[in-house]
Design an enzyme around this catalytic site. Sequence first.
Site, short mmCIF file in Angstrom:
data_model
loop_
_atom_site.label_atom_id
_atom_site.label_comp_id
_atom_site.label_asym_id
_atom_site.label_seq_id
_atom_site.Cartn_x
_atom_site.Cartn_y
_atom_site.Cartn_z
N GLN A 74 -25.34 -0.37 -34.96
CA GLN A 74 -25.62 -1.13 -33.74
C GLN A 74 -27.11 -1.43 -33.64
OE1 GLN A 74 -23.29 -0.26 -30.50
NE2 GLN A 74 -24.27 -1.77 -29.23
N PHE A 75 -27.52 -2.57 -34.18
CA PHE A 75 -28.93 -2.95 -34.17
C PHE A 75 -29.46 -3.14 -32.77
CE2 PHE A 75 -27.08 -7.14 -33.93
CZ PHE A 75 -28.00 -7.88 -33.21
N THR A 76 -28.59 -3.42 -31.81
CA THR A 76 -29.05 -3.68 -30.44
C THR A 76 -29.65 -2.45 -29.77
OG1 THR A 76 -26.86 -3.28 -29.50
CG2 THR A 76 -27.37 -5.55 -30.14
#
Length: 141
Positions: A74-76
């Site tokens: 999850q890059f966010t």
Amino acid sequence: MRLVVQRATTARVEVDGAVVGALPAPGLLVLVGVTHEDTAADAARLAEKVWTLRILAGERSAAQEGAPLLVVSQFTLYADTRKGRRPSWSAAAPRPVSEPLVEAFVAALRALGAHVETGVFGADMQVSLTNDGPVTLVLDS
């Protein structure tokens, strides 16, 4: 690395309507974000930390209970929302850096004896869970 660890009674990840990973029993959902300075050593250290965190019932760890983990990239988690209304993703590492480190995190958990299910890196995923407690922790390397 930044992890969001959630104690879950159930959790699953779907891609294009198909389940690609799910907890076969109560365990932990782990969202993994990678930034530019992260290393394989960070991944291994955090894997051991997650595996031995005493956050399950009776202050027991996933290692003690043999509880499964569902790991989702999850890059966010590295969104910068300090300015304006549109998040900046510049702190998130690009795929050539982050994908091997997420894989290293999963491999380190498995080397410790964990049953690990995963999402699909870079895919549009639908993640669902029933958070137990609720218990949610944020870990940073």
